[in-house]
Design a protein around this motif. Structure first.
Motif, mmCIF file in Angstrom:
data_model
loop_
_atom_site.group_PDB
_atom_site.id
_atom_site.type_symbol
_atom_site.label_atom_id
_atom_site.label_comp_id
_atom_site.label_asym_id
_atom_site.label_seq_id
_atom_site.Cartn_x
_atom_site.Cartn_y
_atom_site.Cartn_z
ATOM 1 N N SER A 121 0.806 -1.229 0.000
ATOM 2 C CA SER A 121 0.000 0.000 0.000
ATOM 3 C C SER A 121 0.838 1.278 0.000
ATOM 4 N N ASP A 122 2.115 1.175 0.392
ATOM 5 C CA ASP A 122 2.952 2.374 0.413
ATOM 6 C C ASP A 122 3.770 2.547 -0.875
ATOM 7 N N LYS A 123 3.475 1.709 -1.873
ATOM 8 C CA LYS A 123 4.219 1.769 -3.129
ATOM 9 C C LYS A 123 3.465 2.610 -4.162
ATOM 10 N N THR A 124 4.215 3.158 -5.112
ATOM 11 C CA THR A 124 3.624 3.980 -6.172
ATOM 12 C C THR A 124 4.006 3.406 -7.533
ATOM 13 N N ILE A 125 3.198 3.730 -8.528
ATOM 14 C CA ILE A 125 3.442 3.193 -9.869
ATOM 15 C C ILE A 125 3.526 4.317 -10.901
ATOM 16 N N ARG A 126 4.062 3.953 -12.040
ATOM 17 C CA ARG A 126 4.100 4.854 -13.183
ATOM 18 C C ARG A 126 3.630 4.078 -14.408
ATOM 19 N N LEU A 127 2.790 4.671 -15.243
ATOM 20 C CA LEU A 127 2.332 4.042 -16.472
ATOM 21 C C LEU A 127 3.163 4.560 -17.650
ATOM 22 N N ILE A 128 3.666 3.624 -18.451
ATOM 23 C CA ILE A 128 4.478 3.978 -19.613
ATOM 24 C C ILE A 128 3.760 3.475 -20.862
ATOM 25 N N ALA A 129 3.347 4.376 -21.734
ATOM 26 C CA ALA A 129 2.617 3.999 -22.947
ATOM 27 C C ALA A 129 3.506 3.164 -23.869
ATOM 28 N N CYS A 130 2.919 2.115 -24.435
ATOM 29 C CA CYS A 130 3.654 1.266 -25.374
ATOM 30 C C CYS A 130 2.664 0.629 -26.337
ATOM 31 N N HIS A 131 3.162 -0.076 -27.317
ATOM 32 C CA HIS A 131 2.320 -0.828 -28.247
ATOM 33 C C HIS A 131 1.173 0.018 -28.815
ATOM 34 N N ASP A 132 1.496 0.884 -29.720
ATOM 35 C CA ASP A 132 0.466 1.696 -30.372
ATOM 36 C C ASP A 132 -0.528 0.789 -31.097
ATOM 37 N N ILE A 133 -1.797 1.016 -30.861
ATOM 38 C CA ILE A 133 -2.845 0.254 -31.535
ATOM 39 C C ILE A 133 -3.907 1.223 -32.027
ATOM 40 N N VAL A 134 -4.812 0.730 -32.857
ATOM 41 C CA VAL A 134 -5.948 1.523 -33.312
ATOM 42 C C VAL A 134 -7.213 0.799 -32.896
ATOM 43 N N LEU A 135 -8.071 1.489 -32.159
ATOM 44 C CA LEU A 135 -9.326 0.911 -31.687
ATOM 45 C C LEU A 135 -10.455 1.840 -32.113
ATOM 46 N N ASP A 136 -11.380 1.300 -32.918
ATOM 47 C CA ASP A 136 -12.477 2.116 -33.460
ATOM 48 C C ASP A 136 -11.942 3.351 -34.179
ATOM 49 N N ASN A 137 -10.879 3.118 -34.962
ATOM 50 C CA ASN A 137 -10.258 4.170 -35.779
ATOM 51 C C ASN A 137 -9.580 5.272 -34.961
ATOM 52 N N VAL A 138 -9.336 5.020 -33.684
ATOM 53 C CA VAL A 138 -8.684 6.002 -32.818
ATOM 54 C C VAL A 138 -7.352 5.424 -32.323
ATOM 55 N N PRO A 139 -6.233 6.155 -32.461
ATOM 56 C CA PRO A 139 -4.947 5.674 -31.937
ATOM 57 C C PRO A 139 -5.011 5.523 -30.412
ATOM 58 N N ARG A 140 -4.615 4.349 -29.925
ATOM 59 C CA ARG A 140 -4.647 4.080 -28.490
ATOM 60 C C ARG A 140 -3.364 3.368 -28.080
ATOM 61 N N ASN A 141 -3.276 3.042 -26.783
ATOM 62 C CA ASN A 141 -2.067 2.392 -26.270
ATOM 63 C C ASN A 141 -2.392 1.361 -25.209
ATOM 64 N N HIS A 142 -1.481 0.373 -25.119
ATOM 65 C CA HIS A 142 -1.375 -0.443 -23.917
ATOM 66 C C HIS A 142 -0.308 0.243 -23.057
ATOM 67 N N TYR A 143 -0.136 -0.244 -21.800
ATOM 68 C CA TYR A 143 0.821 0.411 -20.902
ATOM 69 C C TYR A 143 1.638 -0.610 -20.115
ATOM 70 N N VAL A 144 2.905 -0.275 -19.915
ATOM 71 C CA VAL A 144 3.719 -0.993 -18.940
ATOM 72 C C VAL A 144 3.507 -0.306 -17.596
ATOM 73 N N ILE A 145 3.244 -1.106 -16.557
ATOM 74 C CA ILE A 145 3.097 -0.575 -15.198
ATOM 75 C C ILE A 145 4.424 -0.792 -14.475
ATOM 76 N N HIS A 146 5.029 0.284 -14.028
ATOM 77 C CA HIS A 146 6.329 0.188 -13.359
ATOM 78 C C HIS A 146 6.180 0.627 -11.914
ATOM 79 N N CYS A 147 6.498 -0.295 -10.977
ATOM 80 C CA CYS A 147 6.478 0.062 -9.561
ATOM 81 C C CYS A 147 7.799 0.782 -9.246
ATOM 82 N N ILE A 148 7.690 2.029 -8.861
ATOM 83 C CA ILE A 148 8.862 2.885 -8.723
ATOM 84 C C ILE A 148 9.829 2.377 -7.656
ATOM 85 N N GLU A 149 9.295 1.938 -6.529
ATOM 86 C CA GLU A 149 10.163 1.535 -5.407
ATOM 87 C C GLU A 149 10.791 0.157 -5.611
ATOM 88 N N THR A 150 10.053 -0.785 -6.163
ATOM 89 C CA THR A 150 10.558 -2.163 -6.255
ATOM 90 C C THR A 150 11.113 -2.521 -7.626
#
Length: 321
Positions: free
Chosen positions: A27-56
């Motif tokens: 519960s005391d940890k924080t995360i950062r989302l990093i956009a990756c894997h460009d995709i197109v969904l319903d003709n709109v550019p979108r992304n998946h994300y890598v979740i990076h735990c900053i402390e660990t």
């Protein structure tokens, strides 16, 4: 603030809380989302994300769910492989959750780089090792069975040819195929159903259905390769899965894949030439090349000539009286 930055800002606390609730981070940890894997969904550019735990430093993968992503359907079976084998195949850690009008889910993070990225950087020995790993994983999947065949995240309780008929009915009407003779298409369709109604099929087996360099991750540190992206996976006839792998030799993949991985994946299996002589596999080749033509059309890219030639050859064979 652009769409991507706003999405990251709004998603981050939601994802962090879900990881904490599941006990995946403290519960005391924080995360950062990093956009990756460009995709197109319903003709709109979108992304998946890598979740990076900053402390660990631990990582997870946040995936934007497409309309049909079969990893959800196959997850419990994939988890069984993960628990019993030394391969961290992608498996769902946190089930799909809504975010505005979208659905996201969280999987484990597979370390390494895809073979499309690494391609020329790998030695022949590494290519061979990667090929052997993927072949073993495909065999493990093929040995997982269920009582029923499946399609689009649902089990089908009817006969396999009935399920296939529905798929074929939808595909042959696609705009990318309007240049082909309609009466020939109808004859091929009718004959395909007759062939399937008189064919035998394997037990419903877990088949990946999207084997390609971009879906194989190789970790240079451990020299292990892992098959990822089970979006098109299903429980089907093993021959159907074999045809998908056979057709990769005609797709727009690198020579390294075709010369160093493809022969290992298909060693001991039916060859493409043999498949072209077998009625049931002719139907599978026709349907899957049809799907390739449609895919390239929908993505505004050129379908490989060889793929289209195979489609036309099967159309001619199957349309004969």
């Amino acid at each position: 603030m652009d769409r991507k930055m706003q999405e990251i800002e709004e998603l981050t606390p939601i994802v962090q809380n879900k990881l904490i609730e599941k006990g995946l981070i403290d519960s005391d940890k924080t995360i950062r989302l990093i956009a990756c894997h460009d995709i197109v969904l319903d003709n709109v550019p979108r992304n998946h994300y890598v979740i990076h735990c900053i402390e660990t430093g631990s990582r997870f993968f946040l995936k934007l769910q497409k309309k049909v992503d079969n990893i959800i359907h196959c997850n419990e079976y994939i988890q069984a492989i993960y628990q019993n084998e030394d391969y961290a195949l992608p498996h769902v850690l946190i089930s799909p959750f809504s975010f505005h009008n979208d659905m996201f889910f969280i999987t484990n993070y597979v370390e390494g780089y895809d073979l499309e990225t690494l391609d020329s950087e790998l030695s022949d020995v590494q290519w061979k090792k990667a090929a052997e790993d993927i072949r073993q994983q495909l065999m493990l999947l093929a040995n997982i069975h269920t009582p029923y065949y499946s399609e689009h995240n649902k089990f089908f309780t009817g006969r396999y040819p009935e399920m296939f008929r529905e798929k074929l009915q939808t595909r042959i009407k696609h705009i990318s195929l309007t240049g082909y003779d309609g009466s020939k298409m109808q004859s091929a369709y009718n004959n395909s159903l007759k062939i399937l109604n008189n064919s035998t099929f394997s037990k419903p087996s877990l088949i990946h259905m999207d084997v390609k360099p971009a879906n194989i991750v190789f970790d240079p540190k451990t020299e292990k390769a892992v098959l990822i992206d089970f979006e098109f996976a299903r429980f089907g006839d093993l021959d159907y899965g074999i045809v998908q792998v056979l057709l990769t030799q005609f797709n727009s993949f690198s020579d390294n894949y075709k010369k160093k991985m493809f022969p290992v994946l298909t060693n001991g299996l039916i060859t493409f030439s043999q498949a072209c002589e077998m009625p049931k596999l002719q139907v599978y080749l026709w349907y899957q090349t049809m799907c390739n033509i449609i895919y390239y059309h929908n993505h505004n890219t050129q379908c490989p000539d060889e793929m289209r030639k195979i489609y036309e050859k099967m159309l001619n064979l199957l349309s004969k009286e």
